[in-house]
Design a protein around this motif. Structure first.
Motif, PDB file in Angstrom:
ATOM      1  N   VAL A 184      -9.024  11.001   4.491  1.00 30.42           N
ATOM      2  CA  VAL A 184      -9.492   9.450   5.052  1.00 30.42           C
ATOM      3  C   VAL A 184      -8.703   8.930   6.111  1.00 30.42           C
ATOM      4  N   ARG A 235      -1.001   5.500  -3.227  1.00 27.71           N
ATOM      5  CA  ARG A 235      -2.333   5.835  -3.611  1.00 27.71           C
ATOM      6  C   ARG A 235      -2.904   6.846  -2.641  1.00 27.71           C
ATOM      7  N   PHE A 236      -2.184   6.729  -1.537  1.00 28.85           N
ATOM      8  CA  PHE A 236      -2.620   8.101  -0.654  1.00 28.85           C
ATOM      9  C   PHE A 236      -1.600   9.098  -0.790  1.00 28.85           C
ATOM     10  N   ASP A 240      -7.239  10.888  -0.010  1.00 25.19           N
ATOM     11  CA  ASP A 240      -7.358  10.272  -1.048  1.00 25.19           C
ATOM     12  C   ASP A 240      -8.274  10.937  -1.772  1.00 25.19           C
ATOM     13  N   THR A 295       0.926  -1.208   0.060  1.00 21.58           N
ATOM     14  CA  THR A 295      -0.080  -0.005   0.085  1.00 21.58           C
ATOM     15  C   THR A 295       0.695   1.115   0.079  1.00 21.58           C
ATOM     16  N   SER A 325      -9.645   5.976  10.647  1.00 23.67           N
ATOM     17  CA  SER A 325      -9.412   5.694   9.229  1.00 23.67           C
ATOM     18  C   SER A 325     -10.755   5.361   8.552  1.00 23.67           C
ATOM     19  N   HIS A 326     -10.700   5.897   7.466  1.00 21.36           N
ATOM     20  CA  HIS A 326     -11.917   5.806   6.654  1.00 21.36           C
ATOM     21  C   HIS A 326     -11.734   5.021   5.027  1.00 21.36           C
ATOM     22  N   ARG A 327     -10.589   4.550   5.160  1.00 26.71           N
ATOM     23  CA  ARG A 327      -9.919   3.794   4.030  1.00 26.71           C
ATOM     24  C   ARG A 327      -9.451   2.444   4.733  1.00 26.71           C
ATOM     25  N   THR A 328      -9.181   1.519   3.980  1.00 23.10           N
ATOM     26  CA  THR A 328      -8.450   0.402   4.274  1.00 23.10           C
ATOM     27  C   THR A 328      -6.795   0.771   4.421  1.00 23.10           C
ATOM     28  N   ASP A 329      -6.310   0.259   5.705  1.00 26.82           N
ATOM     29  CA  ASP A 329      -4.838   0.851   5.766  1.00 26.82           C
ATOM     30  C   ASP A 329      -4.450   2.258   5.970  1.00 26.82           C
ATOM     31  N   ALA A 330      -5.607   3.073   6.029  1.00 27.94           N
ATOM     32  CA  ALA A 330      -5.276   4.705   6.132  1.00 27.94           C
ATOM     33  C   ALA A 330      -4.409   4.895   7.600  1.00 27.94           C
TER      34      ALA A 330
END
Length: 213
Positions: free
Chosen positions: A113, A60-61, A108, A55, A132-137
């Motif tokens: 997020v 992606r972030f 994101d 990740t 966290s509002h996204r996986t792994d954030a």
């Protein structure tokens, strides 16, 4: 219990090994906490799993520091049960304006997020909360925070308590006596959250983590 607390009193409490919490968001009072077992995140023992490394590597972030401190605090308090009341929000924001409270933001496509925030004192970072509002954030936020603390010369990352989430990343519990010794050592240091300019690129972050963990 207390209904009047200043930023200076809060910093003094952290230097003494205790921290405040509220029973719930609407509670006007605070109580002091001094755990028998304290959670800490060893800066040389943060665990980046293969999936988390993937990740981070994907970028992606977008990661920032102190860009939206209030947004991170609000994100951490935005849950059904929270110990962050209005008094603490006010104190955290005051300490942030004094550059004593810092945040890591995870974005994101321009949307906040995830993130983590805490208070700095000497070579100690007192982690308050993350969201966290996204996986792994939140994991990504912690990875970049640990990297920044290590580069800045910090020695203690206090997480207050240990959760399964923190344990999976390398967090451990130490006794109250061990914690006080670690705290005294860290407070004597001249660490700097801004020693690292800009945001580490994914490769550098992963390389430094591999060398220390």
């Amino acid at each position: 219990m207390t209904t009047t607390l200043t930023p200076e009193m809060l910093l003094s409490a952290y230097a003494g090994g205790i921290f405040p919490m509220a029973e719930h968001r609407g509670d006007e009072d605070l109580f002091w906490v001094d755990p028998r077992q304290r959670g800490v995140m060893p800066l040389d023992g943060f665990h980046i799993s293969r999936s988390l490394a993937k990740t981070v590597r994907s970028e992606r972030f977008t990661i920032t520091y102190d860009v939206d401190f209030e947004g991170v605090v609000a994100g951490c308090a935005d849950r059904d049960e929270t110990w962050i009341n209005e008094m603490l929000v006010t104190l955290y924001n005051q300490l942030h304006r004094a550059r004593m409270a810092r945040s890591v933001e995870v974005w994101d496509n321009g949307v906040l997020v995830g993130g983590v925030f805490g208070i700095t004192l000497g070579g100690a970072f007192f982690g308050e909360s993350m969201f966290s509002h996204r996986t792994d954030a939140s994991k990504v936020a912690l990875a970049y925070l640990v990297d920044r603390l290590a580069v800045g010369g910090f020695e203690l990352f206090d997480t207050q308590f240990i959760t399964p989430h923190l344990s999976s990343l390398g967090g451990v519990e130490v006794s109250r006596a061990q914690y006080r010794h670690m705290l005294d050592t860290a407070l004597a240091l001249d660490a700097d959250f801004e020693r690292q300019t800009g945001v580490s690129d994914a490769y550098s972050l992963l390389q430094r983590n591999a060398q220390t963990s």
